[in-house]
Design an enzyme around this catalytic site. Structure first.
Site, PDB file in Angstrom:
ATOM      1  N   VAL A  73      -2.393  11.540   1.022  1.00 24.71           N
ATOM      2  CA  VAL A  73      -3.572  10.685   1.211  1.00 24.71           C
ATOM      3  C   VAL A  73      -3.891  10.213  -0.211  1.00 24.71           C
ATOM      4  O   VAL A  73      -4.504  10.933  -0.988  1.00 24.71           O
ATOM      5  CB  VAL A  73      -4.744  11.446   1.862  1.00 24.71           C
ATOM      6  CG1 VAL A  73      -5.978  10.564   1.943  1.00 24.71           C
ATOM      7  CG2 VAL A  73      -4.349  11.952   3.249  1.00 24.71           C
ATOM      8  N   PRO A  74      -3.419   9.012  -0.582  1.00 19.00           N
ATOM      9  CA  PRO A  74      -3.333   8.617  -1.984  1.00 19.00           C
ATOM     10  C   PRO A  74      -4.654   8.170  -2.631  1.00 19.00           C
ATOM     11  O   PRO A  74      -4.828   7.009  -3.009  1.00 19.00           O
ATOM     12  CB  PRO A  74      -2.320   7.479  -1.956  1.00 19.00           C
ATOM     13  CG  PRO A  74      -2.530   6.849  -0.619  1.00 19.00           C
ATOM     14  CD  PRO A  74      -2.871   7.986   0.307  1.00 19.00           C
ATOM     15  N   CYS A  75      -5.555   9.116  -2.794  1.00 18.00           N
ATOM     16  CA  CYS A  75      -6.823   8.786  -3.438  1.00 18.00           C
ATOM     17  C   CYS A  75      -6.625   8.399  -4.902  1.00 18.00           C
ATOM     18  O   CYS A  75      -7.498   7.780  -5.499  1.00 18.00           O
ATOM     19  CB  CYS A  75      -7.820   9.930  -3.289  1.00 18.00           C
ATOM     20  SG  CYS A  75      -7.232  11.508  -3.893  1.00 18.00           S
ATOM     21  N   HIS A  76      -5.444   8.699  -5.456  1.00 16.39           N
ATOM     22  CA  HIS A  76      -5.155   8.295  -6.837  1.00 16.39           C
ATOM     23  C   HIS A  76      -5.067   6.776  -6.970  1.00 16.39           C
ATOM     24  O   HIS A  76      -5.188   6.250  -8.072  1.00 16.39           O
ATOM     25  CB  HIS A  76      -3.871   8.965  -7.345  1.00 16.39           C
ATOM     26  CG  HIS A  76      -2.644   8.630  -6.562  1.00 16.39           C
ATOM     27  ND1 HIS A  76      -2.281   9.327  -5.419  1.00 16.39           N
ATOM     28  CD2 HIS A  76      -1.699   7.671  -6.732  1.00 16.39           C
ATOM     29  CE1 HIS A  76      -1.158   8.818  -4.948  1.00 16.39           C
ATOM     30  NE2 HIS A  76      -0.784   7.805  -5.727  1.00 16.39           N
TER      31      HIS A  76
END
Length: 182
Positions: A136-139
């Site tokens: 879950v690419p919150c970056h």
């Protein structure tokens, strides 16, 4: 709740995977953030019993391919997260951000139908509560002025991930030269 804990090596440090009996990913964290992982599991599932097991092949292979540059390898991984309706909506929106691109907290808020500019703060809080790093690419979420801002797993990891995905120019982390005698 009975869940499984697995360990994987990565270029960013040892990873902890938490999966269920169906090998669905419930959490992904780094060994140096183990207390965060425990806190997230308690918040989402109350009591959790973790049993050590080998990392599910599908997840291990997808992560290996991602770290080798096949960024889309993570898209098909099954995840299940607890959390509020807002959090789950934000996390779903995060999975729609293509590798190599970034967006802002405000843009996600608008995508989710919020007109209030302060909704970006709520999106940021949900982003920071993401229990599944990388997948879950919150970056991929940055401030509207282009700053990387906070990242629960450390800005050095956020910078590395964005550089790896070619979303930003990859910077070499500063290192200290070895001095004679040390």
């Amino acid at each position: 709740m009975n869940l499984f804990l697995s360990h994987l090596d990565s270029p960013l440090g040892a990873i902890l995977l938490v999966t269920d009996a169906n090998d669905t990913l419930r959490a992904l964290d780094f060994v140096d953030h183990q207390s965060r992982l425990q806190r997230v599991l308690r918040q989402h599932y109350d009591e959790v019993e973790l049993t050590e097991k080998q990392a599910p092949t599908e997840i291990a292979d997808a992560l290996a391919r991602y770290f080798q540059g096949e960024w889309e390898a993570l898209n098909s991984l099954r995840t299940a997260t607890a959390g509020s309706e807002l959090q789950r909506g934000v996390w779903a929106a995060l999975r729609r951000i293509p590798a190599g691109q970034t967006t802002t907290y405000g843009k996600i808020a608008k995508e989710l139908g919020f007109d209030d500019p302060r909704a970006a703060i709520d999106v940021g809080a949900a982003n920071g509560a993401n229990p599944i790093a990388i997948i879950v690419p919150c970056h991929r979420v940055i401030a509207s002025n282009g700053d990387l801002k906070g990242y629960a797993w450390g800005l050095h990891r956020k910078r590395w991930l964005l550089g790896h995905e070619k979303a930003i120019a990859q910077k070499e982390e500063p290192h200290t030269a070895m001095l004679p005698g040390f």
